[in-house]
Design a protein around this motif. Structure first.
Motif, mmCIF file in Angstrom:
data_model
loop_
_atom_site.group_PDB
_atom_site.id
_atom_site.type_symbol
_atom_site.label_atom_id
_atom_site.label_comp_id
_atom_site.label_asym_id
_atom_site.label_seq_id
_atom_site.Cartn_x
_atom_site.Cartn_y
_atom_site.Cartn_z
ATOM 1 N N ARG A 91 20.015 -42.410 -27.960
ATOM 2 C CA ARG A 91 20.718 -42.464 -26.666
ATOM 3 C C ARG A 91 20.209 -43.653 -25.879
ATOM 4 N NH1 ARG A 91 21.700 -36.265 -24.684
ATOM 5 N NH2 ARG A 91 22.170 -35.439 -26.753
ATOM 6 N N GLU A 92 21.148 -44.268 -25.125
ATOM 7 C CA GLU A 92 20.814 -45.469 -24.368
ATOM 8 C C GLU A 92 21.429 -45.406 -22.981
ATOM 9 O OE1 GLU A 92 21.050 -49.576 -26.073
ATOM 10 O OE2 GLU A 92 22.635 -49.767 -24.577
ATOM 11 N N TRP A 93 20.744 -46.020 -22.032
ATOM 12 C CA TRP A 93 21.267 -46.187 -20.685
ATOM 13 C C TRP A 93 20.532 -47.341 -20.043
ATOM 14 C CZ3 TRP A 93 18.251 -42.218 -22.349
ATOM 15 C CH2 TRP A 93 16.976 -42.123 -21.789
ATOM 16 N N GLY A 94 21.015 -47.762 -18.885
ATOM 17 C CA GLY A 94 20.361 -48.853 -18.175
ATOM 18 C C GLY A 94 21.174 -49.307 -16.989
ATOM 19 N N ASN A 95 20.896 -50.510 -16.543
ATOM 20 C CA ASN A 95 21.563 -51.009 -15.342
ATOM 21 C C ASN A 95 22.964 -51.547 -15.659
ATOM 22 O OD1 ASN A 95 21.069 -53.531 -16.474
ATOM 23 N ND2 ASN A 95 19.626 -54.177 -14.908
ATOM 24 N N GLN A 96 23.738 -51.725 -14.633
ATOM 25 C CA GLN A 96 25.126 -52.170 -14.760
ATOM 26 C C GLN A 96 25.230 -53.538 -15.427
ATOM 27 O OE1 GLN A 96 27.436 -50.070 -13.887
ATOM 28 N NE2 GLN A 96 29.271 -51.303 -14.067
ATOM 29 N N GLU A 97 24.259 -54.405 -15.181
ATOM 30 C CA GLU A 97 24.286 -55.771 -15.714
ATOM 31 C C GLU A 97 23.914 -55.829 -17.195
ATOM 32 O OE1 GLU A 97 22.301 -54.941 -12.936
ATOM 33 O OE2 GLU A 97 23.956 -55.393 -11.578
ATOM 34 N N GLN A 98 23.462 -54.705 -17.753
ATOM 35 C CA GLN A 98 23.064 -54.613 -19.160
ATOM 36 C C GLN A 98 21.795 -55.419 -19.480
ATOM 37 O OE1 GLN A 98 25.150 -53.069 -21.921
ATOM 38 N NE2 GLN A 98 25.930 -51.958 -20.165
ATOM 39 N N THR A 99 21.002 -55.741 -18.461
ATOM 40 C CA THR A 99 19.793 -56.536 -18.674
ATOM 41 C C THR A 99 18.526 -55.690 -18.741
ATOM 42 O OG1 THR A 99 19.560 -56.853 -16.292
ATOM 43 C CG2 THR A 99 20.760 -58.572 -17.508
ATOM 44 N N ASP A 100 18.635 -54.418 -18.419
ATOM 45 C CA ASP A 100 17.468 -53.536 -18.447
ATOM 46 C C ASP A 100 17.894 -52.191 -19.018
ATOM 47 O OD1 ASP A 100 14.955 -52.483 -18.132
ATOM 48 O OD2 ASP A 100 15.101 -52.234 -15.966
ATOM 49 N N GLN A 101 17.987 -52.142 -20.330
ATOM 50 C CA GLN A 101 18.435 -50.955 -21.048
ATOM 51 C C GLN A 101 17.231 -50.274 -21.682
ATOM 52 O OE1 GLN A 101 21.442 -51.777 -19.506
ATOM 53 N NE2 GLN A 101 22.172 -50.426 -21.103
ATOM 54 N N ALA A 164 23.141 -39.166 -21.137
ATOM 55 C CA ALA A 164 23.584 -40.202 -22.077
ATOM 56 C C ALA A 164 24.190 -39.562 -23.325
ATOM 57 C CB ALA A 164 22.410 -41.093 -22.469
ATOM 58 N N CYS A 165 25.100 -40.267 -23.952
ATOM 59 C CA CYS A 165 25.730 -39.803 -25.193
ATOM 60 C C CYS A 165 24.977 -40.355 -26.396
ATOM 61 C CB CYS A 165 27.169 -40.310 -25.283
ATOM 62 S SG CYS A 165 28.243 -39.691 -23.991
ATOM 63 N N GLU A 166 25.086 -39.649 -27.508
ATOM 64 C CA GLU A 166 24.594 -40.203 -28.774
ATOM 65 C C GLU A 166 25.350 -41.495 -29.054
ATOM 66 O OE1 GLU A 166 25.062 -37.603 -32.089
ATOM 67 O OE2 GLU A 166 23.694 -36.107 -31.271
ATOM 68 N N PHE A 167 24.727 -42.399 -29.796
ATOM 69 C CA PHE A 167 25.367 -43.676 -30.085
ATOM 70 C C PHE A 167 26.743 -43.502 -30.711
ATOM 71 C CE2 PHE A 167 26.491 -46.949 -33.145
ATOM 72 C CZ PHE A 167 26.686 -48.019 -32.281
ATOM 73 N N THR A 168 26.879 -42.608 -31.697
ATOM 74 C CA THR A 168 28.176 -42.468 -32.369
ATOM 75 C C THR A 168 29.259 -42.016 -31.396
ATOM 76 O OG1 THR A 168 27.528 -40.255 -33.108
ATOM 77 C CG2 THR A 168 27.268 -42.052 -34.693
ATOM 78 N N VAL A 169 28.926 -41.133 -30.473
ATOM 79 C CA VAL A 169 29.888 -40.667 -29.472
ATOM 80 C C VAL A 169 30.215 -41.809 -28.510
ATOM 81 C CG1 VAL A 169 30.240 -39.047 -27.551
ATOM 82 C CG2 VAL A 169 29.113 -38.278 -29.666
ATOM 83 N N GLU A 170 29.176 -42.510 -28.069
ATOM 84 C CA GLU A 170 29.364 -43.651 -27.166
ATOM 85 C C GLU A 170 30.248 -44.728 -27.813
ATOM 86 O OE1 GLU A 170 26.517 -47.042 -25.063
ATOM 87 O OE2 GLU A 170 25.608 -45.426 -26.209
ATOM 88 N N TYR A 171 30.014 -44.999 -29.082
ATOM 89 C CA TYR A 171 30.771 -46.030 -29.791
ATOM 90 C C TYR A 171 32.236 -45.617 -29.986
ATOM 91 C CZ TYR A 171 31.773 -49.839 -32.987
ATOM 92 O OH TYR A 171 32.309 -50.953 -33.568
ATOM 93 N N GLU A 172 32.459 -44.362 -30.312
ATOM 94 C CA GLU A 172 33.843 -43.873 -30.438
ATOM 95 C C GLU A 172 34.590 -44.024 -29.118
ATOM 96 O OE1 GLU A 172 33.611 -39.835 -31.842
ATOM 97 O OE2 GLU A 172 32.817 -40.455 -33.795
ATOM 98 N N GLU A 173 33.916 -43.712 -28.020
ATOM 99 C CA GLU A 173 34.521 -43.865 -26.692
ATOM 100 C C GLU A 173 34.827 -45.344 -26.407
ATOM 101 O OE1 GLU A 173 32.862 -43.215 -22.249
ATOM 102 O OE2 GLU A 173 32.771 -41.443 -23.541
#
Length: 180
Positions: A91-101, A164-173
Motif C-alpha cells: 500500500r502506498e500514499w503520500g502528498n498531492q505532488e507525488q514527491t513524498d510517498q 490506502a488500497c492494495e497496489f493491484t486494486v489501485e492499479y485497476e482503478e
C-alpha cells in the motif's frame, strides 16, 4: 556495504524475541548502508529510473536487502516473499505532488522447520517525479503472519495504511480512469 553484527549472533544472544532481533538487525543494516548505497550506485539507479521509472526503487531495495538475505540464510531463516515484500499487496500514499510517498510492504519470516516467527514490514519513502529516497527506509516487526492479520495490525498503526488500497486494486482503478 558496511557490516553490522551478524544476525546469527543477535539471535543467539536471545535478549529479544526472534522477530524483534531480525528487525533490529535489518534496521541496523539499513541505517549503516541506505545512503551509501544510493551514492555508490547512483548512476546505475538513475539509469534504471530513466528506463523503467519507479521500478528503480525495486532495484535499490534488492541491492539493499541482498546482505540481509545472506544473513537470514546463514541463520537458517527465510522470508516469504523475499524482502521487502509482495508489491502487489503493498500500500502506498503520500502528498498531492507525488514527491513524498511511502509504500508499506511485508514478508513473513520462517525458521528452517517451517515455524512462522513473525512479519517484517518495510516502509520505503520515495518520489514519483525523480529518483529520490528522501528518508531512511523503516522497519516494523509484527507477531502476525497471515495477510488478513498483518493488514489488521498495520491498519491499527496507521490510518493512512488503513485507507490506502492494495497496489493491484489501485492499479485497476487507475486503468479504469484512463479509459474514461
Amino acid at each position: 556495504m558496511k557490516q553490522v553484527k551478524p544476525l546469527k549472533e543477535l539471535l543467539q544472544e536471545g535478549k529479544k524475541g526472534r522477530i524483534d532481533a531480525i528487525a533490529q538487525y535489518i534496521e541496523s543494516h539499513i541505517a549503516e548502508n541506505w545512503k551509501t548505497l544510493l551514492q555508490n550506485k547512483r548512476d546505475q539507479l538513475l539509469e534504471a529510473y530513466n528506463k523503467a521509472g519507479d521500478r528503480a526503487y525495486g532495484t535499490y531495495l534488492n541491492l539493499l536487502f541482498l546482505p540481509v538475505h545472506q544473513q537470514l540464510k546463514e541463520a537458517g531463516l527465510h522470508p516469504e516473499p523475499r524482502f521487502p515484500g509482495d508489491f502487489d499487496i503493498s500500500r502506498e500514499w503520500g502528498n498531492q505532488e507525488q514527491t513524498d510517498q511511502q509504500r508499506w510492504m511485508w514478508s513473513a519470516v520462517y525458521a528452517s522447520d517451517g515455524e512462522a516467527l513473525g512479519t517484517i514490514v518495510t516502509i520505503v519513502f520515495h518520489d514519483h517525479t525523480q529518483f529520490r529516497v528522501p528518508r531512511q527506509p523503516q522497519i516494523i516487526a509484527l507477531r502476525e503472519t497471515g495477510k488478513k492479520d498483518v493488514v489488521a495490525a498495520l491498519s491499527l498503526r496507521s490510518v493512512d495504511f488503513k485507507q490506502a488500497c492494495e497496489f493491484t486494486v489501485e492499479y485497476e482503478e487507475y486503468l479504469r480512469n484512463q479509459s474514461t
